[in-house]
Structures are given as structure tokens and as C-alpha cells.
Design an enzyme around this catalytic site. Structure first.
Site, PDB file in Angstrom:
ATOM      1  N   ARG A 142      51.837  44.409  24.361  1.00 26.68           N
ATOM      2  CA  ARG A 142      50.395  44.434  24.064  1.00 26.68           C
ATOM      3  C   ARG A 142      49.715  45.764  24.368  1.00 26.68           C
ATOM      4  O   ARG A 142      48.546  45.801  24.734  1.00 26.68           O
ATOM      5  CB  ARG A 142      49.664  43.293  24.796  1.00 26.68           C
ATOM      6  CG  ARG A 142      50.130  41.900  24.414  1.00 26.68           C
ATOM      7  CD  ARG A 142      49.871  41.561  22.945  1.00 26.68           C
ATOM      8  NE  ARG A 142      50.507  40.295  22.615  1.00 26.68           N
ATOM      9  CZ  ARG A 142      51.748  40.165  22.148  1.00 26.68           C
ATOM     10  NH1 ARG A 142      52.479  41.239  21.935  1.00 26.68           N
ATOM     11  NH2 ARG A 142      52.250  38.979  21.873  1.00 26.68           N
ATOM     12  N   SER A 184      43.478  35.867  23.093  1.00 29.87           N
ATOM     13  CA  SER A 184      43.854  35.792  24.515  1.00 29.87           C
ATOM     14  C   SER A 184      43.020  36.789  25.316  1.00 29.87           C
ATOM     15  O   SER A 184      42.973  37.966  24.981  1.00 29.87           O
ATOM     16  CB  SER A 184      45.333  36.129  24.695  1.00 29.87           C
ATOM     17  OG  SER A 184      46.135  35.212  23.990  1.00 29.87           O
ATOM     18  N   GLU A 254      43.522  41.576  27.864  1.00 26.25           N
ATOM     19  CA  GLU A 254      44.031  41.859  26.520  1.00 26.25           C
ATOM     20  C   GLU A 254      42.844  42.142  25.610  1.00 26.25           C
ATOM     21  O   GLU A 254      42.914  42.966  24.724  1.00 26.25           O
ATOM     22  CB  GLU A 254      44.847  40.660  25.996  1.00 26.25           C
ATOM     23  CG  GLU A 254      45.528  40.951  24.674  1.00 26.25           C
ATOM     24  CD  GLU A 254      46.585  39.923  24.309  1.00 26.25           C
ATOM     25  OE1 GLU A 254      46.630  39.542  23.136  1.00 26.25           O
ATOM     26  OE2 GLU A 254      47.381  39.522  25.189  1.00 26.25           O
TER      27      GLU A 254
END
Length: 258
Positions: A142, A184, A254
Site C-alpha cells: 500500500r 480501508s 491508508e
């Protein structure tokens, strides 16, 4: 280039923000160095005072398949890429289903589902007008350090789109809330899940104003209508504080907070 007023309370996926003047970049424009590039605002939480912003105009939304090389403009919506891969029987793109936003946004956060990530399948990215090979770009779970503005991405493609894999990956995401969110909120810590930790510290379903840690999936911060940046930030900070206190784990966002 030109300015466009964007109302982030309508444009962003979490429906939080105000109207902001955003610089739109067209083909051939010199890329400013004093502005932050954003995609389709699917993992953004925009404050009332963000840094100066810019976006790629629709000139950068295109797909070209030549021999076994696919070149995609970074303003291309992910849904268009998935449809193109299906139509042309290209394998490796099945995970893009249900990942909203633009290709540029996917690159910036190395978006994916489980072990399927966009950096696994790309060959090179055009950054600030120059092609940079994947091996030269620092990236991981990520995150990707692009160190500039990505305008195009190149894939070496193989044939064989898998409907079976597509269905399996779509099913993995079936527990996600339909209420507006930025996806998320936190990255999963190593060998654990942010959603589990948020639930363990008693925050699943907890609200502040119209913002709430979802009752469906605790790692999704959802907006039930008129949620504000301040309410969202309060819940994010509260989750970080409680998880650190109880488990000694510092959750990393995130969602990108501007």
C-alpha cells in the site's frame, strides 16, 4: 491548464470536504512542483485547508494495446481498465474489480486486494515526462514512492482473463459497507488486521456526529450524511490511540489526509 472548482463533499468517496479550486493538467502542460496531485478522491479525507491541489484532465484517460504492451493514461477510471481487460482477454487485471478511482490513484498507493497489487503487473511508469522502470521505484504494501507526477503506465500483458479469479476476489470484498467511505482507513499491520484491532478496542459501530466506524467492517470509516473532517479525524486519532495503548501497535493510515 485551467482551474476547476471541485466540491469534495460530493466528489470524494467519503463525501467530506468543501469547494476547492483544483488545477487541471492537460497534455503538454509543464507540471507544477508546488501542488499535490490527486486522483478521483477515493482514499482522500480533505480538510478545510488542504495544500494546493492538481488533477490530470481527461486527456490522460486512454488505453492503447499494441502487440503485447498496454499503455494506460493515469486519469483512466479503474472500471474502464477492467472492462478493457475482459474484452481483450488480458490476465492479471481481475483484482481491479471493485477497486474504485483512477489508475494514477492506484499507482500512488500500490492498490490491491490481498496479494494482488498493481505493482505486481506493471512494467514502467511515466513520471514527470520520463519512463521509469518498476525496479527503480521503491514500493511495497500500500505504498509507492513515485517522486513526481505519474501520467501513464505500461503493462506487458498476457492473455487469459479469469472469470473464476474475478468472482473469488469480488467475493472477498463483499463484506464492505455500501455507505460512503474512503475505503480501508488503516493499513493492516504485519500478521494482523486493522479491523480486528479496532473491534477489539471497542470502537466498531462508534460514532462522532455523522461519522462512524462501520458496524459491517470496523476498518471502514463511513459517513451517514453530513460528516465533517473534524469528526472523521477525531475517530481516526481515537482508534490509533486505543490500539497503541492496548496492543502496542501504531496503526498507519491508508486513507490520505490532506
Amino acid at each position: 491548464m485551467f482551474f476547476k472548482t471541485i466540491d469534495f463533499s460530493k466528489f470524494s468517496s467519503i463525501k467530506v470536504g468543501t469547494s476547492i479550486e483544483v488545477l487541471m493538467l492537460e497534455h503538454g502542460d509543464e507540471i507544477p512542483t508546488d501542488r499535490l496531485i490527486i486522483g478521483h478522491a477515493n482514499n482522500l479525507l480533505v480538510s478545510p485547508t488542504p495544500p494546493p491541489l492538481m488533477m490530470l484532465f481527461k486527456d490522460f484517460s486512454f488505453m492503447e494495446l499494441e502487440d503485447e504492451v498496454l499503455t494506460v493514461g493515469c486519469a483512466t477510471p479503474t472500471g474502464k481498465l477492467l472492462s478493457f481487460a475482459k474484452k481483450n482477454d488480458l490476465s492479471g487485471f481481475e483484482f481491479v474489480s471493485k477497486l474504485p478511482g483512477s489508475i494514477g490513484g492506484m499507482l500512488a498507493m500500490n492498490a490491491g486486494v490481498k496479494s494482488y497489487e498493481i505493482f505486481n503487473i506493471l512494467d514502467a511508469i511515466k513520471i514527470d515526462g520520463k519512463w521509469v522502470e518498476k525496479k527503480e521505484i521503491e514500493h511495497g504494501y500500500r505504498f509507492a514512492k513515485l517522486n513526481g507526477v505519474a501520467t501513464e503506465v505500461r503493462f506487458n500483458v498476457k492473455r487469459g482473463f479469469s472469470k473464476e479469479l474475478l468472482d473469488k476476489l469480488v467475493n472477498l470484498r463483499s463484506n464492505q459497507p455500501k455507505t460512503p467511505s474512503a475505503g480501508s482507513a488503516f493499513k493492516n499491520p504485519e500478521d494482523d488486521y486493522a479491523g480486528r484491532l479496532i473491534e477489539e478496542v471497542g470502537l466498531k459501530g462508534v460514532s462522532k456526529g455523522d461519522m462512524q466506524w462501520s458496524e459491517i467492517h470496523a476498518n471502514f470509516l463511513v459517513n451517514h450524511g453530513k460528516g465533517t473532517f473534524e469528526e472523521a479525524k477525531y475517530l481516526i486519532d481515537l482508534a490509533k490511540e486505543r490500539v497503541l495503548e492496548q496492543f502496542g501497535i501504531l496503526l498507519k493510515e491508508e486513507v490520505q489526509i490532506l
